[in-house]
Design an enzyme around this catalytic site. Structure first.
Site, mmCIF file in Angstrom:
data_model
loop_
_atom_site.group_PDB
_atom_site.id
_atom_site.type_symbol
_atom_site.label_atom_id
_atom_site.label_comp_id
_atom_site.label_asym_id
_atom_site.label_seq_id
_atom_site.Cartn_x
_atom_site.Cartn_y
_atom_site.Cartn_z
ATOM 1 N N ILE A 41 1.650 4.330 17.750
ATOM 2 C CA ILE A 41 1.184 4.890 19.026
ATOM 3 C C ILE A 41 2.016 4.308 20.182
ATOM 4 C CG2 ILE A 41 -0.800 5.080 20.622
ATOM 5 C CD1 ILE A 41 -1.410 6.484 17.994
ATOM 6 N N GLU A 65 17.078 -3.402 7.386
ATOM 7 C CA GLU A 65 15.928 -4.041 8.042
ATOM 8 C C GLU A 65 14.650 -3.641 7.302
ATOM 9 O OE1 GLU A 65 14.641 -4.553 12.566
ATOM 10 O OE2 GLU A 65 13.904 -2.664 11.726
ATOM 11 N N ARG A 108 10.075 0.443 5.754
ATOM 12 C CA ARG A 108 8.816 -0.057 6.320
ATOM 13 C C ARG A 108 7.786 -0.163 5.200
ATOM 14 N NH1 ARG A 108 7.588 2.960 11.446
ATOM 15 N NH2 ARG A 108 9.139 1.521 12.282
ATOM 16 N N SER A 139 4.712 -7.351 24.181
ATOM 17 C CA SER A 139 4.117 -6.000 24.197
ATOM 18 C C SER A 139 2.808 -5.947 23.405
ATOM 19 C CB SER A 139 5.104 -5.002 23.574
ATOM 20 O OG SER A 139 5.367 -5.356 22.219
ATOM 21 N N ALA A 196 1.604 0.140 16.360
ATOM 22 C CA ALA A 196 3.045 0.249 16.643
ATOM 23 C C ALA A 196 3.485 1.713 16.763
ATOM 24 C CB ALA A 196 3.844 -0.459 15.546
ATOM 25 N N VAL A 213 17.068 6.471 7.743
ATOM 26 C CA VAL A 213 18.352 6.047 8.309
ATOM 27 C C VAL A 213 18.259 6.355 9.789
ATOM 28 C CG1 VAL A 213 20.831 6.549 8.392
ATOM 29 C CG2 VAL A 213 19.668 6.412 6.187
ATOM 30 N N GLU A 231 0.842 -1.193 0.000
ATOM 31 C CA GLU A 231 0.000 0.000 0.000
ATOM 32 C C GLU A 231 0.886 1.257 0.000
ATOM 33 O OE1 GLU A 231 -3.057 0.381 -0.473
ATOM 34 O OE2 GLU A 231 -3.369 2.438 0.179
HETATM 35 P P1 0O2 Z 1 13.327 2.115 16.428
HETATM 36 O O1 0O2 Z 1 13.255 3.388 17.171
HETATM 37 O O2 0O2 Z 1 12.053 1.777 15.729
HETATM 38 O O3 0O2 Z 1 14.496 2.015 15.517
HETATM 39 P P2 0O2 Z 1 17.571 -5.199 17.744
HETATM 40 O O4 0O2 Z 1 17.179 -4.305 18.891
HETATM 41 O O5 0O2 Z 1 16.951 -4.736 16.428
HETATM 42 O O6 0O2 Z 1 19.020 -5.427 17.596
HETATM 43 P P3 0O2 Z 1 15.679 -6.943 18.572
HETATM 44 O O7 0O2 Z 1 15.242 -6.102 19.707
HETATM 45 O O8 0O2 Z 1 15.554 -8.416 18.738
HETATM 46 O O9 0O2 Z 1 17.092 -6.604 18.121
HETATM 47 O O10 0O2 Z 1 14.920 -6.522 17.280
HETATM 48 P P4 0O2 Z 1 13.407 -6.562 17.042
HETATM 49 O O11 0O2 Z 1 12.694 -7.033 18.242
HETATM 50 O O12 0O2 Z 1 13.254 -7.306 15.774
HETATM 51 O O13 0O2 Z 1 13.022 -5.012 16.898
HETATM 52 C C1 0O2 Z 1 13.527 -4.223 15.885
HETATM 53 C C2 0O2 Z 1 12.584 -3.081 15.658
HETATM 54 O O14 0O2 Z 1 11.236 -3.541 15.630
HETATM 55 C C3 0O2 Z 1 12.579 -2.011 16.720
HETATM 56 O O15 0O2 Z 1 13.646 -1.135 16.506
HETATM 57 C C4 0O2 Z 1 11.223 -1.376 16.504
HETATM 58 O O16 0O2 Z 1 11.223 -0.537 15.374
HETATM 59 C C5 0O2 Z 1 10.365 -2.579 16.193
HETATM 60 N N1 0O2 Z 1 9.814 -3.133 17.434
HETATM 61 C C6 0O2 Z 1 10.195 -4.259 18.080
HETATM 62 N N2 0O2 Z 1 9.460 -4.465 19.175
HETATM 63 C C7 0O2 Z 1 8.580 -3.434 19.254
HETATM 64 C C8 0O2 Z 1 7.523 -3.095 20.171
HETATM 65 O O17 0O2 Z 1 7.269 -3.771 21.160
HETATM 66 N N3 0O2 Z 1 6.832 -1.948 19.898
HETATM 67 C C9 0O2 Z 1 7.085 -1.154 18.811
HETATM 68 N N4 0O2 Z 1 6.354 -0.063 18.638
HETATM 69 N N5 0O2 Z 1 8.081 -1.458 17.946
HETATM 70 C C10 0O2 Z 1 8.818 -2.578 18.156
HETATM 71 P P5 0O2 Z 1 14.239 -0.264 17.670
HETATM 72 O O18 0O2 Z 1 15.673 -0.022 17.399
HETATM 73 O O19 0O2 Z 1 13.924 -0.908 18.991
HETATM 74 O O20 0O2 Z 1 13.448 1.060 17.598
#
Ligand code: 0O2
Length: 270
Positions: A154, A140, A78, A115, A152, A47, A41
């Site tokens: 919010i 990613e 995304r 979560s 996500a 970065v 969509e």
């Molecule tokens: P931001 O600010 O979005 O960049 P990693 O931390 O990536 O090395 P992890 O934690 O196993 O390893 O990665 P995971 O769980 O795949 O999460 C990567 C990203 O997914 C996060 O990046 C978030 O963008 C999203 N994400 C994961 N869990 C949650 C959640 O519970 N709530 C929301 N809203 N987003 C989530 P960052 O770097 O944490 O944050």
């Protein structure tokens, strides 16, 4: 690390995000131009901010020299889909591409995070051509529905606001909202074919109308004005019928007229 070095470090990641945005946006356009439903969509890219990289380094005890190896989401794409089914179609599309290779994947749709977070994550290798040669970097790709994205976004801002101290009643409400997102996505999936059909016919109609208007515009340069006015009136009459088959037939007839003028022009040229 000096500012200049951060800039050098992040430059290829920005290039990857820019290139991938063009490629995914092209996929949306190509589907729609062909009158097909697009499983994507919309697409966004970013970065990671230096402050967020520093935060992650601190949290995960990562040394400067290990940033590129251990932080896999410096470049992030995304992809937002309408339906859960589309997410898996997009995953397949990515897996079949020759310009990126999947390094890791996490299905937080079938394995919802505590979560309530749901999304499909892919880490892909992607090559960019820099001034000093080819550089293979991690990107990613998060793929989620519109509803999952709403939740996500919010939840992310609340996480930012409360840090580690989210009040239990907010956490609870977010859990309730996450359950509502699952129900909404299920409900939408159950009427998916009807929604897709109506969106498809809208796309096809828009495509045929654009073609007709383009042909009329071209005829304007070669045919006489009276004939163009006649064709235009005929088009408005047909358009009101709201029948795609009739519109398509009219478009084909116009193509034949345009072809006639084109052949005539060639004859005069020869
Ligand atoms: P931001 O600010 O979005 O960049 P990693 O931390 O990536 O090395 P992890 O934690 O196993 O390893 O990665 P995971 O769980 O795949 O999460 C990567 C990203 O997914 C996060 O990046 C978030 O963008 C999203 N994400 C994961 N869990 C949650 C959640 O519970 N709530 C929301 N809203 N987003 C989530 P960052 O770097 O944490 O944050």
């Amino acid at each position: 690390m000096e500012i200049q070095l951060w800039r050098e470090l992040l430059e290829p990641y920005q290039l990857a995000v820019d290139e991938l945005m063009v490629k995914f946006e092209y996929l949306i356009k190509a589907h729609r131009n062909a009158g097909k439903y697009s499983p994507i969509e919309e697409v966004n890219g970013r970065v990671k901010k230096i402050s967020s990289i520093l935060e992650k380094m601190q949290k995960k005890k990562i040394q400067f020299e290990d940033i590129e190896k251990k932080i896999e989401d410096i470049a992030g794409i995304r992809i937002i889909c309408q339906f859960v089914e589309d997410i898996y179609t997009v995953v397949d599309i990515i897996k079949n591409r020759s310009d990126m290779t999947v390094k890791a994947e996490k299905d937080y749709i079938n394995n919802t995070k505590p979560s309530g977070y749901r999304s499909y994550h892919l880490i892909v290798y992607y090559d960019v051509m820099t001034l000093t040669g080819t550089k293979r970097i991690n990107v990613e790709i998060q793929i989620r529905t519109l509803a999952m994205n709403f939740w996500a976004t919010i939840e992310h801002s609340l996480q930012y606001k409360y840090r580690q101290n989210m009040p239990p009643h907010i956490r609870e409400r977010l859990s309730g909202a996450a359950a509502a997102v699952i129900a909404l996505d299920k409900e939408m999936s159950s009427v998916r074919s009807e929604i897709m059909d109506s969106q498809n016919s809208f796309q096809i109609k828009a495509h045929v109308v654009a073609e007709i208007l383009n042909t009329i515009q071209n005829l304007y340069n070669v045919a006489n004005k009276r004939e163009i006015v006649k064709i235009q009136d005929e088009f408005y009459k047909i358009y009101k019928l709201d029948d795609i088959d009739v519109l398509e037939k009219f478009s084909k007839e116009l193509d034949i007229i345009a072809e006639g003028y084109r052949a005539q022009g060639m004859e005069n040229y020869e």
